[in-house]
Design a protein around this motif. Structure first.
Motif, mmCIF file in Angstrom:
data_model
loop_
_atom_site.group_PDB
_atom_site.id
_atom_site.type_symbol
_atom_site.label_atom_id
_atom_site.label_comp_id
_atom_site.label_asym_id
_atom_site.label_seq_id
_atom_site.Cartn_x
_atom_site.Cartn_y
_atom_site.Cartn_z
ATOM 1 N N HIS A 196 0.838 -1.204 0.000
ATOM 2 C CA HIS A 196 0.000 0.000 0.000
ATOM 3 C C HIS A 196 0.874 1.257 0.000
ATOM 4 C CE1 HIS A 196 -3.047 2.924 1.039
ATOM 5 N NE2 HIS A 196 -2.517 3.135 2.235
ATOM 6 N N ILE A 197 1.868 1.287 0.873
ATOM 7 C CA ILE A 197 2.742 2.473 0.970
ATOM 8 C C ILE A 197 3.551 2.643 -0.310
ATOM 9 C CG2 ILE A 197 4.672 3.511 2.218
ATOM 10 C CD1 ILE A 197 1.954 3.522 3.714
ATOM 11 N N ALA A 198 4.084 1.551 -0.836
ATOM 12 C CA ALA A 198 4.870 1.650 -2.067
ATOM 13 C C ALA A 198 4.024 2.167 -3.225
ATOM 14 C CB ALA A 198 5.481 0.296 -2.402
ATOM 15 N N SER A 199 2.739 1.790 -3.244
ATOM 16 C CA SER A 199 1.856 2.217 -4.331
ATOM 17 C C SER A 199 1.526 3.710 -4.249
ATOM 18 C CB SER A 199 0.550 1.408 -4.323
ATOM 19 O OG SER A 199 -0.311 1.822 -3.264
ATOM 20 N N GLN A 200 1.670 4.279 -3.057
ATOM 21 C CA GLN A 200 1.312 5.681 -2.844
ATOM 22 C C GLN A 200 2.533 6.611 -2.891
ATOM 23 O OE1 GLN A 200 -2.082 6.646 -2.438
ATOM 24 N NE2 GLN A 200 -2.234 4.527 -3.133
ATOM 25 N N THR A 201 3.727 6.035 -3.122
ATOM 26 C CA THR A 201 4.962 6.817 -3.175
ATOM 27 C C THR A 201 5.704 6.479 -4.463
ATOM 28 O OG1 THR A 201 5.996 5.078 -1.809
ATOM 29 C CG2 THR A 201 5.223 7.062 -0.675
ATOM 30 N N LYS A 202 6.815 7.167 -4.701
ATOM 31 C CA LYS A 202 7.504 7.008 -5.988
ATOM 32 C C LYS A 202 8.959 6.575 -5.860
ATOM 33 C CE LYS A 202 4.588 10.491 -8.225
ATOM 34 N NZ LYS A 202 4.542 11.845 -8.862
ATOM 35 N N THR A 203 9.675 7.096 -4.884
ATOM 36 C CA THR A 203 11.119 6.860 -4.838
ATOM 37 C C THR A 203 11.618 6.297 -3.509
ATOM 38 O OG1 THR A 203 11.470 9.158 -4.137
ATOM 39 C CG2 THR A 203 11.561 8.695 -6.513
ATOM 40 N N ILE A 204 10.946 6.595 -2.403
ATOM 41 C CA ILE A 204 11.435 6.182 -1.095
ATOM 42 C C ILE A 204 11.443 4.661 -0.995
ATOM 43 C CG2 ILE A 204 9.159 6.224 0.069
ATOM 44 C CD1 ILE A 204 10.619 7.581 2.466
ATOM 45 N N ARG A 205 12.476 4.103 -0.353
ATOM 46 C CA ARG A 205 12.514 2.657 -0.125
ATOM 47 C C ARG A 205 11.460 2.301 0.928
ATOM 48 N NH1 ARG A 205 16.489 0.124 -2.681
ATOM 49 N NH2 ARG A 205 15.923 -1.772 -1.546
ATOM 50 N N VAL A 206 10.810 1.168 0.752
ATOM 51 C CA VAL A 206 9.747 0.740 1.666
ATOM 52 C C VAL A 206 10.056 -0.690 2.103
ATOM 53 C CG1 VAL A 206 7.263 0.541 2.009
ATOM 54 C CG2 VAL A 206 8.140 2.154 0.315
ATOM 55 N N GLY A 207 9.879 -0.968 3.386
ATOM 56 C CA GLY A 207 10.201 -2.314 3.841
ATOM 57 C C GLY A 207 9.674 -2.626 5.219
ATOM 58 N N SER A 208 10.216 -3.701 5.778
ATOM 59 C CA SER A 208 9.734 -4.219 7.060
ATOM 60 C C SER A 208 10.755 -3.944 8.147
ATOM 61 C CB SER A 208 9.475 -5.722 6.963
ATOM 62 O OG SER A 208 10.654 -6.423 6.587
ATOM 63 N N GLY A 209 10.263 -3.455 9.255
ATOM 64 C CA GLY A 209 11.138 -3.230 10.402
ATOM 65 C C GLY A 209 10.556 -3.813 11.679
#
Length: 332
Positions: free
Chosen positions: A68-81
């Motif tokens: 969901h977050i990756a679909s709403q952004t363009k360049t920032i890395r997205v992952g699990s913490g």
């Protein structure tokens, strides 16, 4: 260009807080809005954490929220913490994150933890068809790596040959040593385990073995920051997180509550000491821009961290956005 404070990149840890008297849909809307906000401000990555049976945290289906977050952004890395690997079959995680990498190439991180992220009853509910425990974590990591590398007997489709960096997460020495042995990046949960931060990072740096992934150690530390235009207001905003930890101490986990004027009217001296031990002043920074800058730079200097990932448990969404903006303004 990624900005830095004292040479350290800045990132975001989002627990997708469920706000008192608000819906979980609102939590996810707020998370997407925050991700878009910090992407524009120059933050490096945006991570979500796996927790279960927690009324105040909405990111239990971590890979779904990452998508969901990756679909709403363009360049920032997205992952699990992070993803708590003992809760899952490694093949499933390889497929999930392989899918995310195929959808959002070169933007997905996989941070792995070995704790259940929940209580024993919830751990049983999650793992009742699995035999894995936290002690099997090193073997689980190797199995997961084999799926990504295409070296397992069963093929992970998607997953095989995916470009998903693996991080090891820890709140003690175990994962620090394992990350060092495997030559993997390491992230430490200073935001709730401050006393073990420096010993764990020392183990990681002292025992690091170069690998095909990393030639030199790369360490990230997690901190709590509540920043506003005044120290008084910041302390008031921070009572939401204090109440959340207080309710954990009492065994009555709750949604994230609105701030209150006098937290000392709510907790006992024992409860206060317990919460303040977890939200240690070194790794929990509450104040205006000057105070946060001073504490953040001191923490980076002490830990020699390459990156700082920031958790801001603030009830008011606009105040939360503003807190991350204040920190962004400190970037060089």
């Amino acid at each position: 260009m990624t900005h830095s404070i004292q040479g350290a990149k800045l990132s975001v840890l989002d627990l997708a807080p469920v706000l008192h008297n608000q819906t979980i849909s609102t939590s996810f809307q707020n998370s997407a809005n925050l991700a878009q906000h910090v992407e524009k401000l120059g933050y490096h990555r945006y991570w979500l954490a796996e927790h279960h049976n927690m009324p105040g945290i909405a990111s239990s289906a971590t890979s779904v929220v990452i998508g969901h977050i990756a679909s709403q952004t363009k360049t920032i890395r997205v992952g699990s913490g992070g993803v708590m690997l003992p809760n899952h079959a490694p093949l499933v995680i390889a497929e999930q994150f392989g899918t995310l990498d195929a959808l959002y190439p070169n933007r997905i991180d996989l941070g792995l933890g070995r704790a259940p992220g929940s209580d024993q009853a919830t751990a049983y509910a999650l793992r009742r068809t699995l035999n894995a425990t936290a002690e099997d974590f090193p073997q689980q990591v190797e199995e997961l790596e084999a799926y990504f590398n295409g070296e397992a007997r069963v093929r992970a489709i998607p997953g095989e040959n995916a470009n998903v960096p693996i991080w090891l997460l820890g709140s003690s020495n175990f994962s620090a040593r394992l990350a060092a042995e495997k030559g993997l990046p390491f992230s430490f949960a200073s935001h709730f385990s401050p006393d073990y931060t420096l010993p764990a990072l020392k183990i990681y740096h002292d025992h690091f073995k170069p690998s095909s992934i990393l030639k030199e150690p790369y360490a990230m530390v997690a901190v709590n920051i509540v920043a506003s235009d005044s120290e008084e207001k910041s302390k008031w905003l921070a009572t939401s997180q204090q109440q959340q930890f207080l309710n954990l101490v009492r065994g009555t986990p709750s949604a994230l509550l609105p701030p209150i004027d006098n937290i000392d009217e709510v907790w006992s001296s024992y409860e206060k000491a317990s919460v303040e031990k977890t939200l240690n002043q070194d790794a929990t920074m509450i104040g205006d821009k000057r105070i946060v800058e001073e504490k953040l730079n001191a923490f980076i200097k002490a830990t020699k961290a390459d990156e700082v990932i920031i958790n801001s448990q603030i009830y008011d969404h606009k105040a939360r956005l503003e807190s991350y903006k204040i920190v962004a303004d400190l970037m060089e």
